[in-house]
Design an enzyme around this catalytic site. Structure first.
Site, PDB file in Angstrom:
ATOM      1  N   ASP A  16     -11.057   3.005   3.862  1.00 49.64           N
ATOM      2  CA  ASP A  16     -11.383   1.575   3.767  1.00 49.64           C
ATOM      3  C   ASP A  16     -12.895   1.369   3.643  1.00 49.64           C
ATOM      4  O   ASP A  16     -13.355   0.299   3.246  1.00 49.64           O
ATOM      5  CB  ASP A  16     -10.926   0.859   5.056  1.00 49.64           C
ATOM      6  CG  ASP A  16      -9.793  -0.112   4.829  1.00 49.64           C
ATOM      7  OD1 ASP A  16      -9.601  -0.538   3.674  1.00 49.64           O
ATOM      8  OD2 ASP A  16      -9.121  -0.446   5.815  1.00 49.64           O
ATOM      9  N   LYS A  61       0.835  -1.199   0.000  1.00 48.83           N
ATOM     10  CA  LYS A  61       0.000   0.000   0.000  1.00 48.83           C
ATOM     11  C   LYS A  61       0.873   1.255   0.000  1.00 48.83           C
ATOM     12  O   LYS A  61       0.617   2.202  -0.743  1.00 48.83           O
ATOM     13  CB  LYS A  61      -0.943  -0.009   1.219  1.00 48.83           C
ATOM     14  CG  LYS A  61      -2.093  -0.992   1.055  1.00 48.83           C
ATOM     15  CD  LYS A  61      -2.839  -1.266   2.349  1.00 48.83           C
ATOM     16  CE  LYS A  61      -3.829  -2.415   2.134  1.00 48.83           C
ATOM     17  NZ  LYS A  61      -4.504  -2.855   3.355  1.00 48.83           N
ATOM     18  N   GLN A  80      -4.853  -1.671   9.482  1.00 48.01           N
ATOM     19  CA  GLN A  80      -4.741  -2.998   8.875  1.00 48.01           C
ATOM     20  C   GLN A  80      -5.374  -4.051   9.791  1.00 48.01           C
ATOM     21  O   GLN A  80      -5.089  -4.106  10.985  1.00 48.01           O
ATOM     22  CB  GLN A  80      -3.255  -3.321   8.609  1.00 48.01           C
ATOM     23  CG  GLN A  80      -3.022  -4.589   7.833  1.00 48.01           C
ATOM     24  CD  GLN A  80      -3.580  -4.561   6.407  1.00 48.01           C
ATOM     25  OE1 GLN A  80      -3.636  -3.516   5.771  1.00 48.01           O
ATOM     26  NE2 GLN A  80      -4.017  -5.703   5.913  1.00 48.01           N
TER      27      GLN A  80
HETATM   28  N1  GUN Z   1      -7.044  -6.941   5.918  1.00 51.80           N
HETATM   29  C1  GUN Z   1      -7.378  -7.670   4.827  1.00 51.80           C
HETATM   30  N2  GUN Z   1      -7.979  -6.900   3.912  1.00 51.80           N
HETATM   31  C2  GUN Z   1      -8.025  -5.655   4.421  1.00 51.80           C
HETATM   32  C3  GUN Z   1      -8.517  -4.415   3.926  1.00 51.80           C
HETATM   33  O1  GUN Z   1      -9.061  -4.291   2.825  1.00 51.80           O
HETATM   34  N3  GUN Z   1      -8.358  -3.363   4.761  1.00 51.80           N
HETATM   35  C4  GUN Z   1      -7.790  -3.473   5.984  1.00 51.80           C
HETATM   36  N4  GUN Z   1      -7.720  -2.389   6.737  1.00 51.80           N
HETATM   37  N5  GUN Z   1      -7.323  -4.600   6.466  1.00 51.80           N
HETATM   38  C5  GUN Z   1      -7.432  -5.682   5.682  1.00 51.80           C
END
Ligand code: GUN
Length: 293
Positions: free
Chosen positions: A120, A53, A97
């Site tokens: 998100d 990311k 996350q």
């Molecule tokens: N863990 C797995 N997929 C995601 C996601 O799309 N966002 C976040 N914040 N954590 C994740």
């Protein structure tokens, strides 16, 4: 033989547009979109996702900051970190996350993120907006899936879409988004009886179960659009999806590969949401400046 849905290529095209808009924003207003990614603990898969990311942010010209906290961080301290990020003018988007360590209440943490910075799309207000069909920040994986399905050129309206998996991150929101495109939607999960009876009727099959090779050839209808959300490691440590690609590919009409399908689109939608957040804050600041003058 199925046509491969190239998520990497679609993502690259969209990221080019985002980079262009980011440059224009910087030239016009001096603003650079900023994303903070908070990670608690040292789960290797989460660390890889977070690194990807941050790298993607850099590539389109965003500012990004990874806040890496030890696994024993208290919920209170984590909430404090989020409160600070909520207030920072250089941060437009906040992502925590998931999963978080067991001693931390995920819902309480997500609920603390300002909905205006919730790139998100996980806060209750943004999840609610997805439900009523007017998303502010659409959750990234479901939004990416919608783009991938649309890229095939098939008309979603009237199609039977079967979603396998009912998580808050993927299954539930993508089911709602498909419903808003006038698909007939069935959501299956680990308690579904006769799963194959449902999946084999799907025109669009979305596999988001988290089990390597779970969807086998006999579970898929001839010509179906198959979207594989899984990121798993098989017994040999090789990256693989929830779909048994070798079996399903000859039957499907379209299929996403793993890697190179949903993954790159998820990050792209995160970039788009962060840019949208930055555009929103820039506009708000401009309104305040005009009022003052
Ligand atoms: N863990 C797995 N997929 C995601 C996601 O799309 N966002 C976040 N914040 N954590 C994740």
């Amino acid at each position: 033989m199925a046509i491969l849905i190239d998520g990497k290529e679609l993502a690259a095209r969209k990221r080019e547009e985002i980079a262009k808009e980011t440059k224009e924003l910087a030239e016009k207003t001096g603003t650079t979109p900023g994303l903070a990614v908070v990670i608690v603990g040292d789960d290797p898969a989460s660390q890889t996702y977070v690194r990807n990311k941050a790298k993607a942010c850099e590539e389109v010209g965003f500012y990004s900051e990874v806040v890496s906290l030890p696994a024993n961080t208290s919920q209170r301290d984590l909430l404090k970190v989020i409160a600070e990020l909520n207030e920072r003018i250089d941060i437009d988007g906040i992502l925590v996350q998931l999963p978080l360590p067991k001693h931390i209440n995920e819902k309480a943490v997500i609920g603390k993120i300002s909905p205006k910075k919730d790139v998100d799309g996980f806060t209750p207000s943004n999840a609610g907006k997805v439900l009523i069909g007017s998303p502010k920040f659409a959750p990234c994986t479901p939004a990416g899936i919608m783009e991938l399905v649309k890229s095939t050129g098939i008309n979603i309206e009237g199609k039977h879409c079967v979603v396998v998996g009912r998580s808050n991150i993927v299954g539930k929101p993508v089911a709602m988004m498909m419903l808003h495109e006038n698909a007939t939607v069935t959501v299956c999960h680990s308690h579904t009886a006769n799963l194959k009876g449902f999946t084999s009727k799907a025109d669009i099959l979305i596999a988001a179960v988290g089990k390597a090779g779970f969807i086998t050839g006999d579970m898929v209808k001839e010509g179906a659009v198959v979207i594989d959300v899984g990121i798993n490691r098989n017994d040999e440590g090789k990256l693989c999806g929830d779909v048994n690609f070798e079996q399903v590919e000859p039957k499907a009409g379209f299929i996403t590969p793993v890697p190179g399908g949903v993954g790159p689109m998820t990050i792209t939608m995160l970039l788009k949401n962060t840019l949208d957040a930055a555009l929103y804050f820039t506009e708000e600041r401009e309104k305040i400046r005009k009022k003052k003058n």
